[in-house]
Design an enzyme around this catalytic site. Sequence first.
Site, PDB file in Angstrom:
ATOM      1  N   ASP A  88     -24.724  75.502 -45.940  1.00  0.00           N
ATOM      2  CA  ASP A  88     -23.447  75.292 -46.608  1.00  0.00           C
ATOM      3  C   ASP A  88     -22.878  73.941 -46.169  1.00  0.00           C
ATOM      4  OD1 ASP A  88     -23.662  77.833 -47.646  1.00  0.00           O
ATOM      5  OD2 ASP A  88     -21.911  78.641 -46.603  1.00  0.00           O
ATOM      6  N   HIS A 144     -31.246  76.936 -42.731  1.00  0.00           N
ATOM      7  CA  HIS A 144     -32.397  77.682 -43.237  1.00  0.00           C
ATOM      8  C   HIS A 144     -33.462  76.733 -43.777  1.00  0.00           C
ATOM      9  CE1 HIS A 144     -30.489  81.895 -43.462  1.00  0.00           C
ATOM     10  NE2 HIS A 144     -29.599  81.102 -42.874  1.00  0.00           N
ATOM     11  N   SER A 247     -22.416  70.446 -37.374  1.00  0.00           N
ATOM     12  CA  SER A 247     -22.590  69.004 -37.498  1.00  0.00           C
ATOM     13  C   SER A 247     -23.262  68.685 -38.816  1.00  0.00           C
ATOM     14  CB  SER A 247     -23.374  68.423 -36.328  1.00  0.00           C
ATOM     15  OG  SER A 247     -23.460  67.028 -36.441  1.00  0.00           O
TER      16      SER A 247
END
Length: 280
Positions: A88, A144, A247
Amino acid sequence: MRATTALTYVLPHRLLSSLARRLAYSENRAVKQWLIDTVVRRFGVDLGEAAEPDPTAYPTFNAFFTRALKPGARTPDPDPRALLMPADGHISQCGPIVDGRIFQAKGQGFTAAELLGSEADAAPFRDGSFATVYLSPRDYHRVHMPWTGTLRETVHVPGRLFSVGVDAVASVPRLFARNERLVCHFDTDFGPMVQVMVGALLVSGVETVWSGVEIPAYADAITRKDYRGRGITLQRFAEMARFNYGSTVIVLLPKGAATLDPALHADSPVRLGQRLALRA
């Protein structure tokens, strides 16, 4: 350059990040709850999609920050040819790697060799493509796999811990190639693929699914770990790593492997599992 960004040139990056880490792992109920409530309120965190929606149930701020999502909160692009967005966040930049150079912001860039810590490691990506994804405090902070890959090697590259906010990215030369980072090399059916976990001021912890906490400790020299022959294969969309604090993750693909989704551009909001690129 803003004064706050200029100040980061002289701040003791590692000391401040170590202090922030102590706060993040504190089990003092008042401290951890104040931190959680502040972030939820200030950044509009949607706990409705978390596996644990109760903000008081987390034992530490870091447990909240690295929270899991409930099943079905993110799904992979249904096209089996689609490489997936690894996290995200927002696109910082994406596009072609031009003669080995990666675009950071207007007037700023760095080489793939600087980012990866080696000319040899960078060679397969010389005219490939990249995507830089910034994870804000409100985002899901697990990273991921864009595509199924077998882990070949990790490279811990020492560096500074500049902020990776918009002003710093626009102002600090070669920022992503200067910050402490963990480079993860994978072999895939289209060739090599790299995911770079970039640390930042106060948000410098990196943990992988295969070996646990990698950063800190902070490195004083480039450190390589060889995983060839270990059979560590991660499937497309599987969790790879997480930021203890968040980050930026940078994906590198070799020339001809895939075409980046043309809808992506700087500052595009993105979600884990959406299309990053289409396999050639």
